[in-house]
Design a protein around this motif. Structure first.
Motif, PDB file in Angstrom:
ATOM      1  N   GLN A   1      52.342  64.695   3.377  1.00 40.15           N
ATOM      2  CA  GLN A   1      52.107  65.569   1.847  1.00 40.15           C
ATOM      3  C   GLN A   1      52.744  65.410   0.807  1.00 40.15           C
ATOM      4  O   GLN A   1      51.832  64.697  -0.417  1.00 40.15           O
ATOM      5  CB  GLN A   1      53.533  66.483   2.401  1.00 40.15           C
ATOM      6  CG  GLN A   1      54.863  66.120   2.117  1.00 40.15           C
ATOM      7  CD  GLN A   1      55.782  67.283   1.671  1.00 40.15           C
ATOM      8  OE1 GLN A   1      55.814  67.759   1.530  1.00 40.15           O
ATOM      9  NE2 GLN A   1      57.108  67.416   2.249  1.00 40.15           N
TER      10      GLN A   1
ATOM     11  N   GLU B   1      49.145  63.919  -2.084  1.00 38.14           N
ATOM     12  CA  GLU B   1      49.168  64.819  -3.139  1.00 38.14           C
ATOM     13  C   GLU B   1      49.341  63.455  -4.333  1.00 38.14           C
ATOM     14  O   GLU B   1      49.266  63.560  -5.389  1.00 38.14           O
ATOM     15  CB  GLU B   1      50.827  65.419  -3.659  1.00 38.14           C
ATOM     16  CG  GLU B   1      50.312  66.500  -2.966  1.00 38.14           C
ATOM     17  CD  GLU B   1      51.750  67.825  -2.967  1.00 38.14           C
ATOM     18  OE1 GLU B   1      52.752  67.526  -3.869  1.00 38.14           O
ATOM     19  OE2 GLU B   1      51.539  68.499  -1.509  1.00 38.14           O
TER      20      GLU B   1
ATOM     21  N   ALA C   1      50.367  73.678  -1.192  1.00 41.21           N
ATOM     22  CA  ALA C   1      50.874  73.377   0.056  1.00 41.21           C
ATOM     23  C   ALA C   1      51.394  74.743   1.019  1.00 41.21           C
ATOM     24  O   ALA C   1      51.992  74.770   0.663  1.00 41.21           O
ATOM     25  CB  ALA C   1      51.430  72.496  -0.498  1.00 41.21           C
TER      26      ALA C   1
ATOM     27  N   ARG D   1      54.876  74.310   2.105  1.00 42.39           N
ATOM     28  CA  ARG D   1      55.919  74.865   0.875  1.00 42.39           C
ATOM     29  C   ARG D   1      55.993  76.127  -0.281  1.00 42.39           C
ATOM     30  O   ARG D   1      56.756  76.266  -0.793  1.00 42.39           O
ATOM     31  CB  ARG D   1      55.941  73.867   0.428  1.00 42.39           C
ATOM     32  CG  ARG D   1      56.504  72.213   1.130  1.00 42.39           C
ATOM     33  CD  ARG D   1      56.020  71.061  -0.821  1.00 42.39           C
ATOM     34  NE  ARG D   1      55.393  70.772  -1.311  1.00 42.39           N
ATOM     35  CZ  ARG D   1      54.644  70.465  -1.131  1.00 42.39           C
ATOM     36  NH1 ARG D   1      54.117  69.459  -0.646  1.00 42.39           N
ATOM     37  NH2 ARG D   1      53.377  70.423  -2.473  1.00 42.39           N
TER      38      ARG D   1
ATOM     39  N   HIS E   1      46.066  71.074   1.178  1.00 44.25           N
ATOM     40  CA  HIS E   1      46.949  70.799   2.377  1.00 44.25           C
ATOM     41  C   HIS E   1      46.970  70.978   3.886  1.00 44.25           C
ATOM     42  O   HIS E   1      47.682  72.367   3.403  1.00 44.25           O
ATOM     43  CB  HIS E   1      47.189  68.946   2.247  1.00 44.25           C
ATOM     44  CG  HIS E   1      48.061  69.431   2.146  1.00 44.25           C
ATOM     45  ND1 HIS E   1      49.901  69.393   2.609  1.00 44.25           N
ATOM     46  CD2 HIS E   1      48.583  68.967   0.689  1.00 44.25           C
ATOM     47  CE1 HIS E   1      50.811  69.356   1.781  1.00 44.25           C
ATOM     48  NE2 HIS E   1      50.172  68.488   0.677  1.00 44.25           N
TER      49      HIS E   1
END
Length: 413
Positions: free
Chosen positions: A124, A128, A142, A145, A115
């Motif tokens: 997020q 998740e 992600a 990150r 995503h």
């Protein structure tokens, strides 16, 4: 054969740049998946864009009716409003999107879901938690990150990265609002909104409607019916929930309804400022509550309000696929058994004004509520009730007076 990753794909710059990034850093085949929850023309040209960006396949899943019936309706019935203002537009859609991403991942035999949500936002968490609840074995990627491999920090960086990988699409480096749109609402963040001291530039910002100042000078009447807490018709015409919301968006937007400017507390701990347009949703929430006022008894209404607030928190935090959400929803649904009737109101310059409510299950009794004494209520009965109801107050006051008198006697000695 390469392993596959399913990408939550919007067709915007972020998810376009993620496609070559995934291929470069993971050597995956990228299966794009766009979940249509009412984004409108944002879906135009997605197939060509995904193909040009290097995706192996694109799914576009229309889940608008499922979104309305299974996610929006429960939140309306619970009257779930986060921090007294936010009608959960983005929050409600995320668990459904996560569910569909998992379904496509299973269908494609993918090993991961990716995503494009940032490391500062709520999404997020919502994506998740949904994926973990439904497919704990799938890897979650992600990019924002991934500090070692995701080097892009601006739109200019992403556009340059796309150019380097042979993707030349008409993206602009101009800054604009960060928006999320579905059938229920559109959110706006960024630009002047980042400073709470600034007034929003509504002329530039609004998408679904106008400000109350620019709304018509004449009120517009609207009539809705509900059956067991579910909206069934609008202005005498039977419609699906999705059709009712679509029409209410048009009516509400035109009349300046549902514009909210809030500073909210994100799940990740920071405050954020945003402007939300929820014209149809605001009307639907108000209409449903207008009907419930007639039907629910006081004790049920009080507990339902507490449960609605908790439901809002659960949805906001991305905990849709939990036993607690299911339990609260079961309670809410039980309260809707008799929420059937007709609601009439008028829209005028940002206001929703009551114009009459009827229900075969109304608990309102005109003979009881009027000033005329009826058989069921004798005014004299109130005296005994007040004596009992106020007994703790009276006893407390008597004890206080006795203590004060005792202290006065001691002081005299």
């Amino acid at each position: 054969m390469k392993e596959k990753v399913v990408l939550a794909y919007s067709g915007g710059l972020d998810t376009t740049a993620i496609i070559p990034w995934l291929k470069e850093n993971y050597d995956y085949d990228v299966v794009c998946c766009c979940i249509d929850v009412g984004q409108g023309n944002e879906l135009d040209g997605l197939e060509e864009r995904a193909k040009l960006s290097g995706a192996e396949k694109l799914y576009i899943l229309n889940v608008i009716d499922e979104f309305c019936d299974d996610y929006i309706v429960p939140c309306v019935q619970a009257h779930s409003v986060y921090e007294n203002k936010y009608l959960l537009g983005t929050s409600m859609a995320r668990p459904l999107i996560a569910k569909k991403l998992v379904e496509i991942a299973r269908k494609e035999g993918a090993v991961a879901i990716c995503h494009g949500a940032t490391g500062k936002g709520n999404d997020q968490v919502r994506f998740e938690l949904g994926i973990k609840a439904l497919a704990p074995d799938l890897k979650i990627i992600a990019p924002w990150r991934c500090n070692e491999t995701w080097k892009m920090q601006s739109r200019e960086d992403e556009i340059e990265y796309c150019h380097q990988h042979g993707i030349d699409l008409p993206f602009s480096a101009d800054s604009s609002y960060s928006r999320d749109r579905n059938l229920w609402h559109i959110s706006h963040e960024g630009l002047e909104l980042e400073d709470p001291a600034n007034e929003p530039n509504y002329d530039h910002l609004l998408v679904l409607g106008v400000t109350p100042e620019k709304a018509p000078d004449k009120a517009e009447y609207v009539t809705m019916t509900f059956e067991k807490g579910v909206p069934t018709s609008l202005n005498g015409e039977k419609m699906k929930v999705s059709e009712i919301i679509t029409k209410l968006n048009e009516l509400g937007g035109k009349n300046g309804i549902g514009i909210v400017d809030i500073v909210e507390n994100r799940v990740v701990g920071m405050k954020s400022r945003g402007v939300y347009e929820t014209p149809g949703g605001t009307i639907l929430m108000e209409a449903h509550q207008q009907l419930e006022e007639l039907i629910l008894d006081r004790a049920t209404y009080e507990v339902k309000k507490e449960m609605g607030d908790k439901f809002a928190q659960i949805v906001y935090e991305g905990k849709w696929f939990t036993p607690l959400r299911e339990a609260i929803q079961a309670f809410i649904e039980s309260t809707q058994e008799y929420v059937t009737g007709e609601v009439k109101f008028k829209l005028y310059k940002g206001n929703i004004i009551k114009a009459g409510t009827t229900s075969p299950y109304s608990l309102y009794s005109e003979s009881l509520a009027s000033f005329t004494t009826g058989e069921l209520y004798d005014h004299h009965d109130a005296e005994g009730f007040i004596n009992l109801f106020g007994l703790p107050l009276k006893v407390r006051a008597m004890k206080k007076l006795a203590r004060e008198a005792e202290e006065a006697k001691k002081a005299e000695k």
